[in-house]
Design a protein around this motif. Structure first.
Motif, short mmCIF file in Angstrom:
data_model
loop_
_atom_site.label_atom_id
_atom_site.label_comp_id
_atom_site.label_asym_id
_atom_site.label_seq_id
_atom_site.Cartn_x
_atom_site.Cartn_y
_atom_site.Cartn_z
N UNK A 160 0.83 -1.19 0.00
CA UNK A 160 0.00 0.00 0.00
C UNK A 160 0.87 1.25 0.00
N UNK A 161 0.46 2.23 -0.79
CA UNK A 161 1.17 3.49 -0.81
C UNK A 161 2.29 3.58 -1.83
N UNK A 162 2.74 2.48 -2.37
CA UNK A 162 3.79 2.51 -3.38
C UNK A 162 3.15 2.52 -4.76
N UNK A 163 3.51 3.51 -5.54
CA UNK A 163 2.97 3.62 -6.89
C UNK A 163 4.15 3.64 -7.86
N UNK A 164 4.06 2.81 -8.87
CA UNK A 164 5.11 2.79 -9.89
C UNK A 164 4.45 2.97 -11.24
N UNK A 165 4.94 3.92 -12.00
CA UNK A 165 4.44 4.13 -13.35
C UNK A 165 5.40 3.47 -14.33
N UNK A 166 4.84 2.74 -15.28
CA UNK A 166 5.63 2.08 -16.31
C UNK A 166 5.11 2.56 -17.65
N UNK A 176 2.93 -5.19 -21.11
CA UNK A 176 4.12 -4.68 -20.44
C UNK A 176 4.70 -5.74 -19.52
N UNK A 177 5.98 -5.63 -19.26
CA UNK A 177 6.70 -6.46 -18.29
C UNK A 177 7.10 -5.52 -17.16
N UNK A 178 6.75 -5.87 -15.92
CA UNK A 178 7.08 -5.02 -14.77
C UNK A 178 8.12 -5.74 -13.93
N UNK A 179 9.40 -5.40 -14.06
CA UNK A 179 10.46 -6.08 -13.31
C UNK A 179 10.62 -5.51 -11.90
N UNK A 215 -8.46 5.63 -14.83
CA UNK A 215 -7.79 4.34 -14.64
C UNK A 215 -8.75 3.17 -14.83
N UNK A 216 -8.19 2.04 -15.25
CA UNK A 216 -8.97 0.81 -15.35
C UNK A 216 -9.35 0.34 -13.95
N UNK A 217 -10.17 -0.67 -13.89
CA UNK A 217 -10.46 -1.32 -12.60
C UNK A 217 -9.17 -1.93 -12.07
N UNK A 218 -9.06 -2.02 -10.75
CA UNK A 218 -7.88 -2.65 -10.15
C UNK A 218 -7.91 -4.15 -10.39
N UNK A 219 -6.74 -4.70 -10.66
CA UNK A 219 -6.57 -6.15 -10.77
C UNK A 219 -5.58 -6.55 -9.69
N UNK A 220 -5.97 -7.47 -8.83
CA UNK A 220 -5.08 -7.95 -7.77
C UNK A 220 -4.35 -9.18 -8.29
N UNK A 221 -3.04 -9.19 -8.14
CA UNK A 221 -2.21 -10.30 -8.62
C UNK A 221 -1.09 -10.53 -7.62
N UNK A 222 -0.66 -11.78 -7.50
CA UNK A 222 0.45 -12.12 -6.60
C UNK A 222 1.59 -12.71 -7.41
N UNK A 223 2.80 -12.33 -7.06
CA UNK A 223 3.97 -12.92 -7.71
C UNK A 223 4.19 -14.32 -7.15
N UNK A 224 4.91 -15.14 -7.89
CA UNK A 224 5.14 -16.53 -7.50
C UNK A 224 6.12 -16.61 -6.32
N UNK A 225 6.05 -17.72 -5.61
CA UNK A 225 7.01 -18.00 -4.54
C UNK A 225 8.31 -18.48 -5.18
N UNK A 226 9.41 -18.27 -4.48
CA UNK A 226 10.70 -18.79 -4.93
C UNK A 226 10.95 -20.14 -4.28
#
Length: 83
Positions: free
Chosen positions: A3-9, A16-19, A42-53
């Motif tokens: 929360x609170x972190x915004x990154x523009x790509x 897009x690829x977001x590294x 803005x589009x609707x929010x999409x919630x996504x989780x990155x994979x576990x290592x």
């Protein structure tokens, strides 16, 4: 959630690829269109989780105790990076 972190790509096409994201974290993604006239809503929010290592360290303190002539009990401790 980050929360609170915004990154523009900035991209020039419909993908897009977001590294640089953290493993096993949830993110909210929204997209806006920008052209010479302005910016869309803005589009609707999409919630996504990155994979576990995968774990980087093996289990420790492995112990094997015979229970009977046909079975064993195996115990171990989970390494910090395997949780």
């Amino acid at each position: 959630m980050n929360a609170g972190r915004i990154r523009a790509v900035e991209v020039s096409g419909p993908s897009s690829h977001i590294p640089g994201l953290a493993p096993a974290h949830a993110y909210l993604v929204r997209v806006v269109a920008v052209n010479g006239v302005g910016t869309s809503q803005p589009s609707s929010e999409v919630r996504v989780s990155t994979a576990h290592e995968p774990p980087t360290l093996p289990p420790t303190n492995v112990r094997v105790i015979p229970i009977s002539s046909t079975s064993l009990r195996v115990t171990w401790q989970v390494s910090g990076s395997a949780r």
